[in-house]
Design a protein around this motif. Structure first.
Motif, PDB file in Angstrom:
ATOM      1  N   LEU A  30     -90.825 -46.054  39.379  1.00  0.00           N
ATOM      2  CA  LEU A  30     -92.234 -46.338  39.131  1.00  0.00           C
ATOM      3  C   LEU A  30     -93.045 -45.424  40.032  1.00  0.00           C
ATOM      4  CD1 LEU A  30     -94.524 -47.989  37.828  1.00  0.00           C
ATOM      5  CD2 LEU A  30     -94.350 -49.560  39.791  1.00  0.00           C
ATOM      6  N   HIS A  31     -93.947 -44.663  39.425  1.00  0.00           N
ATOM      7  CA  HIS A  31     -94.807 -43.735  40.159  1.00  0.00           C
ATOM      8  C   HIS A  31     -96.226 -44.285  40.213  1.00  0.00           C
ATOM      9  CE1 HIS A  31     -97.642 -40.377  40.571  1.00  0.00           C
ATOM     10  NE2 HIS A  31     -96.677 -39.695  41.168  1.00  0.00           N
ATOM     11  N   VAL A  32     -96.806 -44.295  41.432  1.00  0.00           N
ATOM     12  CA  VAL A  32     -98.189 -44.741  41.608  1.00  0.00           C
ATOM     13  C   VAL A  32     -98.945 -43.694  42.418  1.00  0.00           C
ATOM     14  CG1 VAL A  32     -97.585 -47.185  41.507  1.00  0.00           C
ATOM     15  CG2 VAL A  32     -97.669 -46.040  43.731  1.00  0.00           C
ATOM     16  N   CYS A  33    -100.236 -43.595  42.179  1.00  0.00           N
ATOM     17  CA  CYS A  33    -101.127 -42.794  43.020  1.00  0.00           C
ATOM     18  C   CYS A  33    -101.881 -43.796  43.883  1.00  0.00           C
ATOM     19  CB  CYS A  33    -102.084 -41.959  42.171  1.00  0.00           C
ATOM     20  SG  CYS A  33    -103.102 -40.826  43.144  1.00  0.00           S
ATOM     21  N   TYR A  34    -101.575 -43.818  45.170  1.00  0.00           N
ATOM     22  CA  TYR A  34    -101.974 -44.942  46.015  1.00  0.00           C
ATOM     23  C   TYR A  34    -103.465 -44.978  46.320  1.00  0.00           C
ATOM     24  CZ  TYR A  34     -99.835 -48.850  48.396  1.00  0.00           C
ATOM     25  OH  TYR A  34     -99.416 -50.113  48.733  1.00  0.00           O
ATOM     26  N   ASN A  35    -104.115 -43.843  46.346  1.00  0.00           N
ATOM     27  CA  ASN A  35    -105.563 -43.774  46.556  1.00  0.00           C
ATOM     28  C   ASN A  35    -106.118 -42.728  45.599  1.00  0.00           C
ATOM     29  OD1 ASN A  35    -107.965 -44.375  48.659  1.00  0.00           O
ATOM     30  ND2 ASN A  35    -108.024 -42.229  48.086  1.00  0.00           N
ATOM     31  N   ASN A  36    -107.138 -43.101  44.850  1.00  0.00           N
ATOM     32  CA  ASN A  36    -107.660 -42.213  43.810  1.00  0.00           C
ATOM     33  C   ASN A  36    -108.946 -41.551  44.288  1.00  0.00           C
ATOM     34  OD1 ASN A  36    -105.790 -42.824  41.371  1.00  0.00           O
ATOM     35  ND2 ASN A  36    -106.263 -44.804  42.278  1.00  0.00           N
ATOM     36  N   THR A  37    -108.809 -40.305  44.712  1.00  0.00           N
ATOM     37  CA  THR A  37    -109.894 -39.561  45.344  1.00  0.00           C
ATOM     38  C   THR A  37    -111.133 -39.482  44.462  1.00  0.00           C
ATOM     39  OG1 THR A  37    -108.121 -38.161  46.206  1.00  0.00           O
ATOM     40  CG2 THR A  37    -110.363 -37.445  46.610  1.00  0.00           C
ATOM     41  N   ILE A  38    -110.929 -39.237  43.186  1.00  0.00           N
ATOM     42  CA  ILE A  38    -112.049 -38.993  42.273  1.00  0.00           C
ATOM     43  C   ILE A  38    -112.800 -40.278  41.940  1.00  0.00           C
ATOM     44  CG2 ILE A  38    -112.615 -38.290  39.901  1.00  0.00           C
ATOM     45  CD1 ILE A  38    -110.421 -36.155  40.157  1.00  0.00           C
ATOM     46  N   PHE A  39    -112.066 -41.375  41.788  1.00  0.00           N
ATOM     47  CA  PHE A  39    -112.683 -42.621  41.327  1.00  0.00           C
ATOM     48  C   PHE A  39    -112.944 -43.624  42.449  1.00  0.00           C
ATOM     49  CE2 PHE A  39    -110.655 -40.691  37.691  1.00  0.00           C
ATOM     50  CZ  PHE A  39    -111.638 -40.778  36.724  1.00  0.00           C
ATOM     51  N   GLY A  40    -112.437 -43.356  43.640  1.00  0.00           N
ATOM     52  CA  GLY A  40    -112.752 -44.210  44.780  1.00  0.00           C
ATOM     53  C   GLY A  40    -112.053 -45.553  44.776  1.00  0.00           C
ATOM     54  N   THR A  41    -110.803 -45.590  44.282  1.00  0.00           N
ATOM     55  CA  THR A  41    -110.036 -46.838  44.294  1.00  0.00           C
ATOM     56  C   THR A  41    -108.775 -46.661  45.133  1.00  0.00           C
ATOM     57  OG1 THR A  41    -108.840 -46.247  42.268  1.00  0.00           O
ATOM     58  CG2 THR A  41    -110.871 -47.545  42.019  1.00  0.00           C
ATOM     59  N   GLU A  42    -108.199 -47.795  45.551  1.00  0.00           N
ATOM     60  CA  GLU A  42    -107.059 -47.744  46.461  1.00  0.00           C
ATOM     61  C   GLU A  42    -106.229 -49.014  46.297  1.00  0.00           C
ATOM     62  OE1 GLU A  42    -107.043 -46.297  50.947  1.00  0.00           O
ATOM     63  OE2 GLU A  42    -107.917 -48.309  50.783  1.00  0.00           O
ATOM     64  N   TYR A  43    -104.915 -48.848  46.320  1.00  0.00           N
ATOM     65  CA  TYR A  43    -104.024 -50.012  46.251  1.00  0.00           C
ATOM     66  C   TYR A  43    -104.167 -50.862  47.507  1.00  0.00           C
ATOM     67  CZ  TYR A  43    -101.360 -48.553  42.127  1.00  0.00           C
ATOM     68  OH  TYR A  43    -100.985 -48.228  40.848  1.00  0.00           O
ATOM     69  N   LYS A  44    -104.237 -52.173  47.300  1.00  0.00           N
ATOM     70  CA  LYS A  44    -104.249 -53.118  48.411  1.00  0.00           C
ATOM     71  C   LYS A  44    -102.928 -53.883  48.490  1.00  0.00           C
ATOM     72  CE  LYS A  44    -108.618 -52.056  48.967  1.00  0.00           C
ATOM     73  NZ  LYS A  44    -109.037 -51.149  50.034  1.00  0.00           N
ATOM     74  N   TYR A  45    -101.984 -53.508  47.663  1.00  0.00           N
ATOM     75  CA  TYR A  45    -100.673 -54.150  47.671  1.00  0.00           C
ATOM     76  C   TYR A  45     -99.609 -53.102  47.355  1.00  0.00           C
ATOM     77  CZ  TYR A  45    -100.498 -53.924  42.532  1.00  0.00           C
ATOM     78  OH  TYR A  45    -100.450 -53.496  41.222  1.00  0.00           O
ATOM     79  N   ILE A  46     -98.366 -53.414  47.672  1.00  0.00           N
ATOM     80  CA  ILE A  46     -97.244 -52.544  47.330  1.00  0.00           C
ATOM     81  C   ILE A  46     -96.577 -53.126  46.087  1.00  0.00           C
ATOM     82  CG2 ILE A  46     -95.018 -51.616  48.063  1.00  0.00           C
ATOM     83  CD1 ILE A  46     -95.997 -51.799  50.940  1.00  0.00           C
ATOM     84  N   PRO A  47     -96.548 -52.389  44.982  1.00  0.00           N
ATOM     85  CA  PRO A  47     -95.965 -52.926  43.751  1.00  0.00           C
ATOM     86  C   PRO A  47     -94.511 -53.357  43.933  1.00  0.00           C
ATOM     87  CG  PRO A  47     -97.223 -50.942  43.278  1.00  0.00           C
ATOM     88  CD  PRO A  47     -97.137 -51.049  44.773  1.00  0.00           C
ATOM     89  N   GLU A  48     -94.179 -54.494  43.350  1.00  0.00           N
ATOM     90  CA  GLU A  48     -92.803 -54.981  43.345  1.00  0.00           C
ATOM     91  C   GLU A  48     -92.113 -54.438  42.103  1.00  0.00           C
ATOM     92  OE1 GLU A  48     -89.387 -56.067  43.910  1.00  0.00           O
ATOM     93  OE2 GLU A  48     -90.766 -56.799  45.484  1.00  0.00           O
ATOM     94  N   THR A  49     -90.949 -53.816  42.295  1.00  0.00           N
ATOM     95  CA  THR A  49     -90.273 -53.153  41.181  1.00  0.00           C
ATOM     96  C   THR A  49     -88.912 -53.755  40.857  1.00  0.00           C
ATOM     97  OG1 THR A  49     -89.224 -51.537  42.645  1.00  0.00           O
ATOM     98  CG2 THR A  49     -91.413 -50.974  41.754  1.00  0.00           C
ATOM     99  N   ASN A  50     -88.497 -54.766  41.620  1.00  0.00           N
ATOM    100  CA  ASN A  50     -87.193 -55.399  41.392  1.00  0.00           C
ATOM    101  C   ASN A  50     -86.042 -54.390  41.398  1.00  0.00           C
ATOM    102  OD1 ASN A  50     -88.263 -58.081  41.077  1.00  0.00           O
ATOM    103  ND2 ASN A  50     -88.988 -57.472  39.044  1.00  0.00           N
ATOM    104  N   GLY A  51     -86.065 -53.532  42.408  1.00  0.00           N
ATOM    105  CA  GLY A  51     -84.957 -52.602  42.591  1.00  0.00           C
ATOM    106  C   GLY A  51     -85.144 -51.225  41.991  1.00  0.00           C
ATOM    107  N   ILE A  52     -86.140 -51.048  41.125  1.00  0.00           N
ATOM    108  CA  ILE A  52     -86.441 -49.722  40.574  1.00  0.00           C
ATOM    109  C   ILE A  52     -87.079 -48.878  41.675  1.00  0.00           C
ATOM    110  CG2 ILE A  52     -87.751 -48.443  38.832  1.00  0.00           C
ATOM    111  CD1 ILE A  52     -85.466 -50.165  37.717  1.00  0.00           C
TER     112      ILE A  52
END
Length: 362
Positions: A146-168
């Motif tokens: 699973l690929h995430v962009c943790y902070n989005n420079t252009i749109f000003g959003t940011e993850y406040k949690y770490i995604p759970e992937t169940n081993g992925i």
């Protein structure tokens, strides 16, 4: 400030003044070598010490052990968009992506070019105003990662949690918030970051990954696109961007000196709150793009009542030594990047300017 302006550009971005002065003092004669760090051999002991100390300080800040490797790769974060699927999406498994902004989308599109890719969640329907929540993530049965962009420079959003992937395996682009706050980095299998936003000058991509995850790249992948090439050669298979790595090392040491990631987070939250409070108390004159629970501490995006006012804001801000506040064309409006090196005084000056601009233009 020694005639320096406050630089709110999203990248290349502000660097700590202390670091710049230290680099300046060593520019002509690094460690009594009689040469600049840009001139010495990347195989020399003085450079080897710089290289390895930078790696050690980064792992210390991230509280990671010997099971993780630090790599320095060229090509920016954009090169990682293709390296990730080439190295990990094979044997019938496909990359899974959360689309939360422009760079997350580009990473997905690159993976799709190379074969199949799956959208596990997306906030595109809202023009990326929010970060998809855990219950929105739908992984494919054949997920390679699973690929995430943790902070989005252009749109000003940011993850406040770490995604759970169940081993992925979990892979994150942290280009614009790397080392800005403490996280349980051990939950990530690979993290990459173009350093020009929060850690150094353009030209270096920092990769931090589990050794077991990157030790055997597919033999069909070209040499310079294989993670194991860099891991087995201490990122010295070819001539590295030595000056950029030298600067990254100095920034990492500076972060340690400031008190580490806990101190960075406290400081960054305080700086961002100054600006968000102005937006929230402006009775709609300033309108934030990101939903409140997804707001970034690194990049603040907002609009004004008219585009003419936005043009005026950018012009007058520069007259007040506040540079780089124009928003990206895909969102429009204004954007201020408050990376680790942005001093509190810069945010206070911006907040004061925003208050006065509103008063003069309502």
């Amino acid at each position: 400030m020694e005639n320096r302006i406050y630089n709110f550009n999203p990248g290349p971005a502000v660097l700590p003044l202390e670091v710049l002065k230290e680099a300046q003092s060593e520019m002509l004669n690094f460690k009594n070598s009689g040469m600049s760090v840009m001139e010495i051999s990347h195989r020399s002991k003085p450079y080897e010490a710089v290289h390895n100390q930078a790696k050690a300080d980064i792992k210390e800040l991230m509280e990671l052990g010997d099971d993780y490797e630090v790599l320095f790769i060229q090509g920016g974060a954009s090169m990682q968009f293709t390296m990730v699927p080439q190295n990990f999406a094979h044997d019938g498994k496909i990359g899974n992506y959360i689309l939360s902004g422009s760079f997350a989308t580009k990473a997905y599109q690159e993976a799709a070019l190379l074969g199949d890719a799956h959208i596990a969640a997306s906030s595109k329907d809202s023009n990326f105003k929010y970060i998809p929540k855990q219950n929105e993530i739908k992984l494919s049965k054949d997920a390679a990662y699973l690929h995430v962009c943790y902070n989005n420079t252009i749109f000003g959003t940011e993850y406040k949690y770490i995604p759970e992937t169940n081993g992925i395996p979990l892979i994150a682009d942290m280009s614009s918030d790397m080392l800005s706050r403490p996280l349980d980095f051990s939950k990530f299998d690979l993290i990459y970051a173009g350093v020009q936003k929060n850690l150094g000058p353009a030209g270096v991509c920092l990769v931090v990954a589990k050794k077991s995850f990157i030790e055997n790249s597919p033999k069909s992948v070209p040499t310079m696109l294989r993670y194991d090439t860099y891991a087995k050669n201490n990122s010295l298979y070819n001539t590295p961007p030595a000056f950029g790595i030298y600067m990254v090392g100095k920034v990492a040491a500076w972060i340690k000196k400031q008190g580490g990631l806990e101190a960075m987070e406290k400081r960054n939250i305080h700086k961002a709150k100054l600006i968000y409070d102005i937006i929230d108390s402006s009775a709609g004159f300033y309108r934030g793009h990101a939903e409140p629970d997804s707001r970034s501490y690194m990049n603040i995006t907002f609009r004004l009542p008219t585009e003419d006012l936005e043009v005026k804001f950018v012009k007058e801000a520069l007259e007040h030594n506040l540079s780089g506040v124009k928003g990206h064309r895909s969102v429009g409006g204004l954007r201020t990047s408050l990376y680790n090196a942005m001093p509190l005084a810069g945010c206070e000056a911006l907040a004061d300017f925003m208050e006065k601009f509103k008063k003069n233009n309502v």
